[in-house]
Design a protein around this motif. Structure first.
Motif, PDB file in Angstrom:
ATOM      1  N   VAL A 257     -49.087  -7.895 -59.277  1.00  0.00           N
ATOM      2  CA  VAL A 257     -47.699  -7.980 -58.802  1.00  0.00           C
ATOM      3  C   VAL A 257     -46.806  -8.287 -59.993  1.00  0.00           C
ATOM      4  CG1 VAL A 257     -46.118  -9.132 -57.214  1.00  0.00           C
ATOM      5  CG2 VAL A 257     -48.526  -8.871 -56.589  1.00  0.00           C
ATOM      6  N   MET A 258     -45.672  -7.583 -60.069  1.00  0.00           N
ATOM      7  CA  MET A 258     -44.760  -7.741 -61.204  1.00  0.00           C
ATOM      8  C   MET A 258     -43.357  -8.095 -60.722  1.00  0.00           C
ATOM      9  SD  MET A 258     -45.767  -4.391 -63.472  1.00  0.00           S
ATOM     10  CE  MET A 258     -45.138  -3.245 -62.257  1.00  0.00           C
ATOM     11  N   ASP A 259     -42.506  -8.419 -61.683  1.00  0.00           N
ATOM     12  CA  ASP A 259     -41.058  -8.561 -61.523  1.00  0.00           C
ATOM     13  C   ASP A 259     -40.677  -9.597 -60.463  1.00  0.00           C
ATOM     14  OD1 ASP A 259     -38.356  -8.364 -61.659  1.00  0.00           O
ATOM     15  OD2 ASP A 259     -38.275  -6.188 -61.455  1.00  0.00           O
ATOM     16  N   PHE A 260     -40.639 -10.843 -60.884  1.00  0.00           N
ATOM     17  CA  PHE A 260     -40.289 -11.954 -60.007  1.00  0.00           C
ATOM     18  C   PHE A 260     -38.834 -12.392 -60.204  1.00  0.00           C
ATOM     19  CE2 PHE A 260     -44.801 -11.802 -59.974  1.00  0.00           C
ATOM     20  CZ  PHE A 260     -45.201 -12.317 -58.752  1.00  0.00           C
ATOM     21  N   GLY A 261     -37.996 -11.484 -60.688  1.00  0.00           N
ATOM     22  CA  GLY A 261     -36.623 -11.830 -60.992  1.00  0.00           C
ATOM     23  C   GLY A 261     -35.793 -12.237 -59.791  1.00  0.00           C
ATOM     24  N   LEU A 262     -36.144 -11.763 -58.589  1.00  0.00           N
ATOM     25  CA  LEU A 262     -35.382 -12.100 -57.384  1.00  0.00           C
ATOM     26  C   LEU A 262     -36.007 -13.254 -56.615  1.00  0.00           C
ATOM     27  CD1 LEU A 262     -34.247  -9.283 -58.120  1.00  0.00           C
ATOM     28  CD2 LEU A 262     -34.139  -8.783 -55.690  1.00  0.00           C
ATOM     29  N   SER A 263     -37.098 -13.802 -57.110  1.00  0.00           N
ATOM     30  CA  SER A 263     -37.837 -14.826 -56.373  1.00  0.00           C
ATOM     31  C   SER A 263     -37.028 -16.099 -56.219  1.00  0.00           C
ATOM     32  CB  SER A 263     -39.144 -15.157 -57.095  1.00  0.00           C
ATOM     33  OG  SER A 263     -40.001 -14.046 -57.100  1.00  0.00           O
ATOM     34  N   THR A 264     -37.151 -16.686 -55.056  1.00  0.00           N
ATOM     35  CA  THR A 264     -36.608 -18.010 -54.786  1.00  0.00           C
ATOM     36  C   THR A 264     -37.172 -18.471 -53.448  1.00  0.00           C
ATOM     37  OG1 THR A 264     -34.596 -19.367 -54.740  1.00  0.00           O
ATOM     38  CG2 THR A 264     -34.501 -17.241 -53.615  1.00  0.00           C
ATOM     39  N   ARG A 265     -36.666 -19.579 -52.964  1.00  0.00           N
ATOM     40  CA  ARG A 265     -37.159 -20.163 -51.721  1.00  0.00           C
ATOM     41  C   ARG A 265     -36.438 -19.508 -50.539  1.00  0.00           C
ATOM     42  NH1 ARG A 265     -40.512 -24.206 -51.490  1.00  0.00           N
ATOM     43  NH2 ARG A 265     -40.689 -25.594 -49.702  1.00  0.00           N
ATOM     44  N   THR A 266     -37.155 -18.732 -49.733  1.00  0.00           N
ATOM     45  CA  THR A 266     -36.620 -18.146 -48.502  1.00  0.00           C
ATOM     46  C   THR A 266     -37.607 -18.482 -47.388  1.00  0.00           C
ATOM     47  OG1 THR A 266     -37.629 -15.936 -48.805  1.00  0.00           O
ATOM     48  CG2 THR A 266     -35.490 -16.321 -49.842  1.00  0.00           C
ATOM     49  N   CYS A 267     -38.229 -17.468 -46.797  1.00  0.00           N
ATOM     50  CA  CYS A 267     -39.318 -17.684 -45.840  1.00  0.00           C
ATOM     51  C   CYS A 267     -40.154 -16.413 -45.800  1.00  0.00           C
ATOM     52  CB  CYS A 267     -38.805 -18.049 -44.443  1.00  0.00           C
ATOM     53  SG  CYS A 267     -37.952 -16.707 -43.590  1.00  0.00           S
ATOM     54  N   ALA A 268     -41.356 -16.505 -45.251  1.00  0.00           N
ATOM     55  CA  ALA A 268     -42.278 -15.366 -45.263  1.00  0.00           C
ATOM     56  C   ALA A 268     -41.712 -14.167 -44.522  1.00  0.00           C
ATOM     57  CB  ALA A 268     -43.621 -15.777 -44.665  1.00  0.00           C
ATOM     58  N   LEU A 269     -41.045 -14.394 -43.386  1.00  0.00           N
ATOM     59  CA  LEU A 269     -40.536 -13.268 -42.609  1.00  0.00           C
ATOM     60  C   LEU A 269     -39.366 -12.588 -43.322  1.00  0.00           C
ATOM     61  CD1 LEU A 269     -40.769 -14.523 -38.911  1.00  0.00           C
ATOM     62  CD2 LEU A 269     -42.521 -13.503 -40.394  1.00  0.00           C
ATOM     63  N   HIS A 270     -38.598 -13.327 -44.091  1.00  0.00           N
ATOM     64  CA  HIS A 270     -37.560 -12.728 -44.936  1.00  0.00           C
ATOM     65  C   HIS A 270     -38.197 -11.762 -45.929  1.00  0.00           C
ATOM     66  CE1 HIS A 270     -35.141 -12.567 -48.660  1.00  0.00           C
ATOM     67  NE2 HIS A 270     -34.083 -12.645 -47.872  1.00  0.00           N
ATOM     68  N   ASP A 271     -39.301 -12.174 -46.557  1.00  0.00           N
ATOM     69  CA  ASP A 271     -39.978 -11.333 -47.537  1.00  0.00           C
ATOM     70  C   ASP A 271     -40.547 -10.073 -46.876  1.00  0.00           C
ATOM     71  OD1 ASP A 271     -40.348 -11.247 -50.264  1.00  0.00           O
ATOM     72  OD2 ASP A 271     -42.252 -12.320 -50.257  1.00  0.00           O
ATOM     73  N   LEU A 272     -41.127 -10.245 -45.709  1.00  0.00           N
ATOM     74  CA  LEU A 272     -41.674  -9.096 -44.979  1.00  0.00           C
ATOM     75  C   LEU A 272     -40.573  -8.121 -44.570  1.00  0.00           C
ATOM     76  CD1 LEU A 272     -44.493 -10.174 -42.481  1.00  0.00           C
ATOM     77  CD2 LEU A 272     -44.474  -8.155 -43.947  1.00  0.00           C
ATOM     78  N   ALA A 273     -39.489  -8.636 -44.042  1.00  0.00           N
ATOM     79  CA  ALA A 273     -38.378  -7.773 -43.651  1.00  0.00           C
ATOM     80  C   ALA A 273     -37.805  -7.057 -44.874  1.00  0.00           C
ATOM     81  CB  ALA A 273     -37.298  -8.587 -42.948  1.00  0.00           C
TER      82      ALA A 273
END
Length: 377
Positions: A257-273
């Motif tokens: 997995v690459m490019d974590f530039g947008l990473s922050t604290r959200t929730c799992a369903l946000h990431d899935l959506a």
């Protein structure tokens, strides 16, 4: 912002399907050699072999001794060394728990990024795997449903690895996919606060009818959503899960997995959506956008092969999909209006991306797409 001469042949991804001249000057061999000398773990510079077409920074693959390294350069108004340290800490955490990510190289004093003039640099070892999608636009679909399935499974494994990462959400850096507006009891008040904290974005929106536009989206697409979201556990997430941010095994499984530039604290369903929104809808087709329900289902099926999803969680994903892009779209508008002073691109981020993507779900094609996901799940 200084702009160096650009090789005529180098083009980057634009907001549509056409390649465009880059905003940020390409990394030169002399520049790369100078940066490489700052990282004690890197071998001697051997030359550049690929320039990335991604538009928000400049990046190259380069030869260093007997290995290939990835050098990325950001403008300091977009990423400082401290801001990169936040995402590097997340990468190190999930990497220690089995998620394969690029190794961040360090300077002799332990820094994973360096500042030099108006630029910030980071250097990674190349992660293992085949970069099948490296020339493709970010918002283009998987080449096969099996890739979508494997991407869903890999996302679930990342979420497991991230569960005990307790860093707070990142600050107001440009181009970060935060999650403070849609889950709020009063999303308009949260949007007001978000915009007020970004003066360039506030100036850009001044004079536009942005309040009634956002209020219409929340009233039409967000009814009851905040109550559903507030009980979900917070989680650091990737927030940019699409094929070109993944490397692949020859058998079609995700290798890194690459490019974590947008990473922050959200929730799992946000990431899935977000993963579904980025890969299962033909946003780059301006005439007649369609949704690929089979790709969306494959992502969810792959995810559920690792982690269960309840019917209620599926329903939340379906209701979150039309609005999941809101904060990153605002962040893009802020980037174009503030960092680049490019009103035309800011207009695209606001009208075509933020408003246009949400409105698609109000029409028959978008409603049918959501209905098919929920029915199949």
């Amino acid at each position: 912002m200084s702009v160096a001469p650009l090789p005529a042949e180098h083009r980057v991804h634009g907001m549509g399907t056409a390649l465009e001249a880059p905003v940020w000057p390409v990394i030169t061999a002399a520049e790369a050699q100078d940066v490489l000398a700052r990282f004690a773990q890197a071998g001697p510079f051997g030359g550049l072999n690929w320039h990335s077409p991604r538009p928000f920074s400049a990046a190259v693959l380069l030869d260093a001794g007997d290995e290939t390294l990835f050098l990325k350069r950001h403008h300091r108004s977009v990423r400082t060394p401290a801001a990169l340290a936040e995402e590097h800490a997340f990468m190190a955490h999930i990497g220690a728990r089995g998620v394969v990510v690029p190794q961040v190289l360090r300077t002799p004093d332990g820094a994973g990024a360096i500042g030099h003039g108006e630029w910030t640099y980071e250097l990674h070892r190349r992660a293992p795997g085949i970069d099948l999608y490296r020339e493709r636009q970010s918002w283009t679909p998987f080449l096969a449903s099996s890739h979508a399935f494997e991407a869903g499974a890999a996302l679930a494994r990342l979420h497991i690895a991230a569960r005990d990462f307790t860093a707070p959400a990142r600050g107001g850096h440009p181009l970060v996919a935060s999650f403070t507006i849609v889950p709020a009891n009063d999303p308009m008040a949260a949007a007001e606060a978000y915009i007020a904290g970004r003066p360039a974005l506030a100036s850009y929106l001044n004079g536009k009818r942005w309040r009634p536009e956002l209020a219409r989206l929340f009233a039409t697409l967000g009814q009851g959503l905040a109550e559903r979201l507030q009980g979900l556990p917070a989680l650091w997430t990737h927030n940019d899960w699409h094929p070109s941010n993944l490397l692949w095994h020859p058998d079609g499984a995700v290798s890194a997995v690459m490019d974590f530039g947008l990473s922050t604290r959200t929730c799992a369903l946000h990431d899935l959506a977000t993963a579904i929104e980025r890969t299962a809808i033909s946003w780059l087709e301006p005439i007649e956008r369609t949704g690929d329900c089979s790709a969306a289902r494959a992502i969810l099926t792959g995810y559920r092969s690792v982690l269960p999803l309840s019917p209620e969680e599926i329903a939340i994903i379906v209701r979150l999909l039309p609005l999941v892009h809101i904060e990153f779209a605002l962040s893009e508008a802020d980037y174009f209006a503030g960092v680049l002073s490019d009103k035309m691109q800011a207009d695209l981020a606001w009208h075509d991306y933020l408003i246009g993507h949400a409105e698609w779900f109000m029409y028959l094609t978008g409603k049918e797409f959501l209905g098919q996901i929920e029915a199949a799940a």
